[in-house]
Write an enzyme that holds these catalytic residues in place. Structure first.
Site, PDB file in Angstrom:
ATOM      1  CD  GLU A  61      -1.717  -2.464   1.333  1.00 29.10           C
ATOM      2  OE1 GLU A  61      -0.735  -2.496   1.858  1.00 29.10           O
ATOM      3  OE2 GLU A  61      -2.447  -3.221   1.038  1.00 29.10           O
ATOM      4  NE  ARG A 269       3.390  -8.559  -0.318  1.00 31.45           N
ATOM      5  CZ  ARG A 269       3.259  -7.443  -1.327  1.00 31.45           C
ATOM      6  NH1 ARG A 269       3.775  -7.280  -2.173  1.00 31.45           N
ATOM      7  NH2 ARG A 269       2.410  -6.587  -0.624  1.00 31.45           N
ATOM      8  CD  GLU A 336       4.725  -3.436  -7.591  1.00 32.46           C
ATOM      9  OE1 GLU A 336       5.223  -2.307  -6.635  1.00 32.46           O
ATOM     10  OE2 GLU A 336       5.152  -4.573  -7.373  1.00 32.46           O
TER      11      GLU A 336
END
Length: 420
Positions: A61, A269, A336
């Site tokens: 975010e 991640r 992205e």
């Protein structure tokens, strides 16, 4: 009455939540133990009062909101910004993106006393929430202190909507404390309205995640990386998770049989997965380099063990696999990759981006694979036919460009609240 019951339940659970954050998560990532008092509303006195407060849950975010935040800073240079988050990686990214130009802290747990103390201390002049971080006590005490509340880039999947409907009274209470909601699209907006939000408070602004670009600094880093890699087939697996790392590595081992000089860039991640992935690569007897250290031109895998670089790393590949999708995680942001005109391959679990994938696949900028075998087939095919990979990437970029403009529309919402 419903909020009181919610608050009581959360208070009873708070020792277990604190234990989980400090002991369980803190054991994996020591950052969870730092600034721990902020989790309970204990912010430092230096935190600027009367700030525009922006909440971004985690690093994803923060990255998505950074262009919007920078536009707010430019449009309102005299306003101080306070950015809150929930994770150490989110906090690190805030520091990286904005340095000392903003204040930052963890958003407290939504326990009544913590939310009340936090709002009373900070006294924000505007509360901006990204996506679906909907906290009853935070919203309630913000309104008690005459602070407007807006949810921007708001999305609500059908699954989440059904979850909120189960607690209809609490959901209505939440909706009553939102001044303006800027939704991804009309479908998302209608779900919020069905939960009790006044239709006059909903605007469809689109997703700010489409307003992404690669800045000049990242382009220079990308060019340096491409020079290091040289002329070899490259694919990237971004935002991978446990039980997915293994599948990606297994796919690459098969790809190497057809493309012996192929390079996989794997970007876990979460930072706590850097070590385990390195161990997996060692156990698989794959020669690898770490992005954080020197690059070996003979390596078969580049482990992206750095923070905040994934967006430009996508640009070094012919095609990109987006993680969190071969397991039931809901996927991660495919835009992205699209920002660098890199085509997307995803597993079947994409519900976190259900507002993006349908159009991205319809415009032939993304391919959905059902399992590890199909992933291997697709990556192998695109590495064998670079022109097809290029077309997939061009289509992904076209989808991105078509949907840009949400930041300008969202800024108008924010400006209107600041002028009140």
């Amino acid at each position: 009455m419903t909020r009181y019951l919610y608050s009581l339940l959360l208070l009873l659970l708070s020792p277990f939540i604190a234990f989980y954050l400090y002991q369980v998560r803190g054991k994996k990532n020591i950052g969870y133990r730092a600034h721990f008092g902020e989790r309970f509303g204990l912010v430092k006195n230096k935190t600027t009062k009367k700030s525009i407060m922006i909440h971004c849950a985690s690093v994803g975010e923060v990255l998505a909101a950074s262009p919007l935040i920078k536009r707010i800073q430019h449009a309102h240079p005299d306003e101080r910004l306070l950015i809150t988050c929930n994770t150490p990686t989110g906090r690190a990214e805030i520091q990286k993106q904005f340095g000392e130009t903003v204040d930052m802290c963890y958003l407290p747990l939504d326990i009544a006393f913590a939310a009340r103390k936090f709002i009373k201390t900070v006294k924000p002049k505007l509360l901006i929430i990204l996506e679906t971080e909907l906290w009853p006590n935070l919203f309630y005490y913000a309104k008690q202190h005459h602070c407007p509340v807006t949810v921007v880039n708001a999305r609500l999947s059908e699954k989440s909507y059904r979850g909120y409907k189960r607690f209809a009274s609490l959901s209505r209470h939440l909706m009553q404390h939102i001044d303006v909601l800027a939704s991804h699209n009309e479908e998302d907006g209608h779900r919020f309205i069905a939960l009790g939000l006044d239709a006059n408070r909903v605007q469809s602004t689109g997703s700010i995640k489409f307003d992404i670009h690669i800045d000049d600094g990242d382009k220079l880093k990308l060019n340096d990386l491409k020079t290091q890699i040289g002329d070899r087939p490259v694919w990237i697996a971004g935002s991978t998770h446990p039980n997915e790392h293994e599948q990606v590595i297994a796919v690459h081992q098969l790809i190497l049989k057809k493309h012996p000089n192929a390079l996989l860039i794997i970007a876990p991640r979460h930072p706590e997965q850097f070590g385990p992935v390195a161990n997996l690569l060692s156990q698989s007897k794959i020669k690898y380099s770490r992005r954080s250290s020197s690059y070996d031109k003979d390596c078969q895998v580049l482990l992206a063990d750095t923070l905040g670089e994934l967006k430009f790393l996508y640009g070094s590949a012919a095609v990109a696999f987006i993680g969190g999708s071969l397991i039931e995680r809901g996927g991660h942001n495919p835009l992205e990759a699209a920002a660098s005109a890199i085509g997307v391959i995803s597993g079947p679990s994409t519900y976190n981006f259900s507002h993006i994938y349908p159009e991205l696949t319809a415009m032939k900028g993304a391919i959905i694979c059902q399992n590890e075998e199909q992933l291997c087939e697709q990556v192998t095919a695109y590495l064998s036919h670079i022109q097809a990979a290029k077309i997939l990437g061009e289509n992904a970029y076209a989808c991105l460009a078509k949907n840009q403009g949400a930041i300008n529309r969202t800024l108008k919402v924010i400006d209107s609240l600041l002028e009140q």
